[in-house]
Design a protein around this motif. Structure first.
Motif, PDB file in Angstrom:
ATOM      1  N   LEU A  40       0.552  -1.367  -0.060  1.00 57.12           N
ATOM      2  CA  LEU A  40      -0.216  -0.180  -0.441  1.00 57.12           C
ATOM      3  C   LEU A  40       0.371   0.681   0.010  1.00 57.12           C
ATOM      4  O   LEU A  40       2.331   1.215   0.275  1.00 57.12           O
ATOM      5  CB  LEU A  40      -0.775   0.028   1.333  1.00 57.12           C
ATOM      6  CG  LEU A  40      -2.402  -1.405   1.692  1.00 57.12           C
ATOM      7  CD1 LEU A  40      -2.458  -1.160   3.663  1.00 57.12           C
ATOM      8  CD2 LEU A  40      -2.811  -1.170  -0.110  1.00 57.12           C
ATOM      9  N   GLU A 106      -4.471   2.357  -2.084  1.00 56.31           N
ATOM     10  CA  GLU A 106      -4.332   0.791  -2.708  1.00 56.31           C
ATOM     11  C   GLU A 106      -3.820   1.956  -4.228  1.00 56.31           C
ATOM     12  O   GLU A 106      -4.378   2.449  -4.126  1.00 56.31           O
ATOM     13  CB  GLU A 106      -5.705   0.263  -3.290  1.00 56.31           C
ATOM     14  CG  GLU A 106      -5.393  -1.381  -3.898  1.00 56.31           C
ATOM     15  CD  GLU A 106      -4.513  -1.313  -5.313  1.00 56.31           C
ATOM     16  OE1 GLU A 106      -3.257  -2.004  -5.165  1.00 56.31           O
ATOM     17  OE2 GLU A 106      -5.278  -0.351  -5.860  1.00 56.31           O
ATOM     18  N   VAL A 113      -7.654   4.008   1.236  1.00 56.82           N
ATOM     19  CA  VAL A 113      -8.418   2.608   2.054  1.00 56.82           C
ATOM     20  C   VAL A 113      -8.383   3.184   3.485  1.00 56.82           C
ATOM     21  O   VAL A 113      -8.365   2.569   4.505  1.00 56.82           O
ATOM     22  CB  VAL A 113      -6.828   1.770   2.196  1.00 56.82           C
ATOM     23  CG1 VAL A 113      -7.272   0.800   0.523  1.00 56.82           C
ATOM     24  CG2 VAL A 113      -6.213   1.722   2.558  1.00 56.82           C
ATOM     25  N   GLN A 114      -7.640   4.663   4.299  1.00 53.41           N
ATOM     26  CA  GLN A 114      -7.344   4.736   5.364  1.00 53.41           C
ATOM     27  C   GLN A 114      -7.032   7.077   5.205  1.00 53.41           C
ATOM     28  O   GLN A 114      -6.329   6.787   4.367  1.00 53.41           O
ATOM     29  CB  GLN A 114      -6.590   3.901   6.409  1.00 53.41           C
ATOM     30  CG  GLN A 114      -7.675   3.604   6.940  1.00 53.41           C
ATOM     31  CD  GLN A 114      -8.706   3.403   7.934  1.00 53.41           C
ATOM     32  OE1 GLN A 114      -8.689   4.756   8.634  1.00 53.41           O
ATOM     33  NE2 GLN A 114      -8.879   2.919   8.710  1.00 53.41           N
ATOM     34  N   LYS A 134      -4.892  -0.654  10.912  1.00 51.78           N
ATOM     35  CA  LYS A 134      -6.061  -0.272  10.456  1.00 51.78           C
ATOM     36  C   LYS A 134      -5.732  -0.272   8.716  1.00 51.78           C
ATOM     37  O   LYS A 134      -6.531  -0.893   8.291  1.00 51.78           O
ATOM     38  CB  LYS A 134      -6.568   0.787  10.669  1.00 51.78           C
ATOM     39  CG  LYS A 134      -6.432   1.159  12.334  1.00 51.78           C
ATOM     40  CD  LYS A 134      -8.690   1.996  12.705  1.00 51.78           C
ATOM     41  CE  LYS A 134      -9.025   1.920  13.883  1.00 51.78           C
ATOM     42  NZ  LYS A 134      -9.351   3.085  14.418  1.00 51.78           N
ATOM     43  N   ALA A 135      -5.123   0.219   8.515  1.00 53.15           N
ATOM     44  CA  ALA A 135      -4.736   0.891   6.888  1.00 53.15           C
ATOM     45  C   ALA A 135      -4.439  -0.161   5.989  1.00 53.15           C
ATOM     46  O   ALA A 135      -4.593  -0.934   4.954  1.00 53.15           O
ATOM     47  CB  ALA A 135      -3.286   2.168   7.141  1.00 53.15           C
ATOM     48  N   PRO A 138      -7.819  -5.423   5.883  1.00 50.83           N
ATOM     49  CA  PRO A 138      -9.360  -5.102   5.376  1.00 50.83           C
ATOM     50  C   PRO A 138     -10.226  -5.114   5.493  1.00 50.83           C
ATOM     51  O   PRO A 138     -10.990  -4.454   5.579  1.00 50.83           O
ATOM     52  CB  PRO A 138      -8.867  -6.603   4.308  1.00 50.83           C
ATOM     53  CG  PRO A 138      -7.571  -7.114   4.021  1.00 50.83           C
ATOM     54  CD  PRO A 138      -7.180  -6.122   5.222  1.00 50.83           C
ATOM     55  N   GLU A 140     -10.481  -3.512   8.690  1.00 52.95           N
ATOM     56  CA  GLU A 140     -10.840  -1.616   9.193  1.00 52.95           C
ATOM     57  C   GLU A 140     -10.885  -0.477   8.055  1.00 52.95           C
ATOM     58  O   GLU A 140     -10.697   0.584   8.034  1.00 52.95           O
ATOM     59  CB  GLU A 140      -9.648  -1.340   9.931  1.00 52.95           C
ATOM     60  CG  GLU A 140      -9.535  -3.061  11.398  1.00 52.95           C
ATOM     61  CD  GLU A 140     -10.197  -2.092  12.329  1.00 52.95           C
ATOM     62  OE1 GLU A 140     -11.480  -1.353  11.984  1.00 52.95           O
ATOM     63  OE2 GLU A 140     -10.260  -2.765  13.523  1.00 52.95           O
ATOM     64  N   GLN A 141     -10.765  -0.924   6.986  1.00 52.62           N
ATOM     65  CA  GLN A 141     -10.597  -0.285   5.820  1.00 52.62           C
ATOM     66  C   GLN A 141     -11.443   1.065   5.521  1.00 52.62           C
ATOM     67  O   GLN A 141     -12.744  -0.029   5.816  1.00 52.62           O
ATOM     68  CB  GLN A 141     -10.193  -0.523   4.851  1.00 52.62           C
ATOM     69  CG  GLN A 141      -7.945  -1.268   4.204  1.00 52.62           C
ATOM     70  CD  GLN A 141      -7.699  -2.079   3.596  1.00 52.62           C
ATOM     71  OE1 GLN A 141      -8.670  -2.322   2.514  1.00 52.62           O
ATOM     72  NE2 GLN A 141      -6.308  -1.775   3.111  1.00 52.62           N
ATOM     73  N   SER A 143     -13.424   0.751   2.689  1.00 52.03           N
ATOM     74  CA  SER A 143     -14.561   0.123   2.342  1.00 52.03           C
ATOM     75  C   SER A 143     -15.297  -0.054   2.942  1.00 52.03           C
ATOM     76  O   SER A 143     -16.758  -0.599   2.549  1.00 52.03           O
ATOM     77  CB  SER A 143     -14.093  -0.643   1.093  1.00 52.03           C
ATOM     78  OG  SER A 143     -13.421  -1.856   2.108  1.00 52.03           O
ATOM     79  N   TYR A 165     -12.582   9.975   7.707  1.00 51.30           N
ATOM     80  CA  TYR A 165     -12.000  10.112   6.368  1.00 51.30           C
ATOM     81  C   TYR A 165     -12.753  10.752   5.221  1.00 51.30           C
ATOM     82  O   TYR A 165     -12.396  11.045   4.584  1.00 51.30           O
ATOM     83  CB  TYR A 165     -11.854   8.653   6.174  1.00 51.30           C
ATOM     84  CG  TYR A 165     -12.454   8.093   4.990  1.00 51.30           C
ATOM     85  CD1 TYR A 165     -11.224   7.577   3.993  1.00 51.30           C
ATOM     86  CD2 TYR A 165     -14.295   7.682   3.963  1.00 51.30           C
ATOM     87  CE1 TYR A 165     -11.958   7.146   2.335  1.00 51.30           C
ATOM     88  CE2 TYR A 165     -14.002   6.708   3.066  1.00 51.30           C
ATOM     89  CZ  TYR A 165     -13.147   7.238   2.344  1.00 51.30           C
ATOM     90  OH  TYR A 165     -12.892   6.338   0.918  1.00 51.30           O
TER      91      TYR A 165
END
Length: 344
Positions: A40, A106, A113-114, A134-135, A138, A140-141, A143, A165
């Motif tokens: 990432l 990503e 994603v975070q 968290k990032a 998946p 905790e992302q 989405s 976010y």
């Protein structure tokens, strides 16, 4: 014996390192590195003269932080003071309200994603590594935020993460949903806490909730316990966001009336309020086919101006009315009052 121990320890210290930031000359180059390494992409948005940003330098050098970030991310720092970088952020759909702001992508899709804004007292290994973890997870992302909120999750950390976010990505509707869910968890005694005050600075995007209502009703108290310039910055930002976001057209009569009342409570005079709200209000009225009322709003705007309209202002109003309505009376008035004295 002491010399032997020192000799044994020093090599390990030498091999320890914090975050290894990329030397890429652009975000696109850093993105290419992340794709190549199958990692990432982490970007710290900072300003060289930001004292909060500078306070994170010590955390970034910690081996425990380097272990998390170097393993999972290609790490890149972006100077927001650079005009070219400001354009990069705009193209990426990132809105920076304060620095430092951490954004994780990503890299192939450049989907965020975070993201989070960090405050002065959050420059700790635990806070920085917590967001990195968290990032990289998946579950905790970003989405997952809508699904978790829809399922009724009331975890304060998730709700705040979602709200921040959403503000960073300019998603007003999602921000309002997450913030309303979080505010519902607060007790009135918490409304004026330092943490809630900080939250209003970095996450709140709407004037229509009980936290902002309380804030506006108690401005004198907030001014007595916090920096008045920051208090003013908060309500000015909320008014600006409310009037310029994609949600502005959905305020309705009640929403605009409430906004005007709130503005008045901050000490703004009627003329200033009219100049701030006229476009949103007249646009709403034109869409409701209430052209005569919309034209009265424009008249009120003109009366609030300190001087006579110039050719550019007249032309703007001429084009504005012609672009908003087909009402014969409104068009006639625009032609005889503003189009006649415009630049065309």
């Amino acid at each position: 014996m002491k010399k032997i121990l020192l000799f044994l320890i020093l090599p390990f210290i030498g091999f320890s390192q914090g975050i290894n930031f990329s030397t890429a000359s652009s975000l696109q180059e850093a993105r290419a590195e992340a794709i190549k390494q199958n990692k990432l992409l982490f970007m710290e948005i900072y300003a060289p003269d930001c004292h909060i940003c500078n306070s994170f330098k010590g955390v970034f050098t910690q081996p425990a932080v380097g272990a998390v970030y170097n393993k999972n991310f290609v790490n890149y720092q972006l100077d927001i003071r650079n005009p070219a970088n400001q354009m990069v952020l705009k193209q990426a759909g990132i809105i920076v309200n304060a620095t430092p702001t951490f954004v994780f992508f990503e890299p192939k899709s450049m989907k965020i994603v975070q993201a989070r804004i960090f405050g002065e007292k959050e420059n700790t290994v635990t806070m920085v590594n917590g967001l990195g973890a968290k990032a990289a997870n998946p579950a905790e992302q970003a989405s997952q935020f809508p699904k978790r909120l829809a399922a009724g999750e009331k975890n304060p950390g998730m709700l705040l993460n979602y709200a921040e976010y959403a503000r960073i990505t300019g998603d007003t509707l999602s921000n309002i949903k997450a913030m309303n869910a979080y505010i519902a968890l607060l007790k009135p005694v918490q409304y004026s806490s330092q943490s809630t005050f900080n939250l209003m600075q970095v996450a709140l995007m709407s004037h229509d909730n009980r936290l902002f209502d309380y804030f506006i009703r108690n401005l004198n108290y907030y001014n007595s316990i916090f920096d008045p310039s920051v208090v003013r910055m908060i309500y000015e930002n909320i008014f600006q966001i409310t009037l310029t976001s994609s949600r502005a057209t959905q305020l309705g009569d009640a929403g605009i009336s409430k906004l005007k009342v709130q503005m008045a409570k901050t000490g703004l005079d009627r003329s200033s309020i009219v100049r701030r709200t006229w476009m949103v209000e007249s646009d709403m009225l034109f869409k409701q086919r209430k052209a005569s009322q919309a034209m009265k709003v424009i008249d009120e705007l003109i009366n609030s101006m300190p001087g006579a309209l110039g050719p550019k202002e007249n032309q703007f109003l001429c084009d504005y009315v012609k672009g908003k309505t087909k009402d014969a009376a409104a068009l006639k008035k625009a032609k005889s009052n503003w189009c006649l004295y415009g630049t065309k």
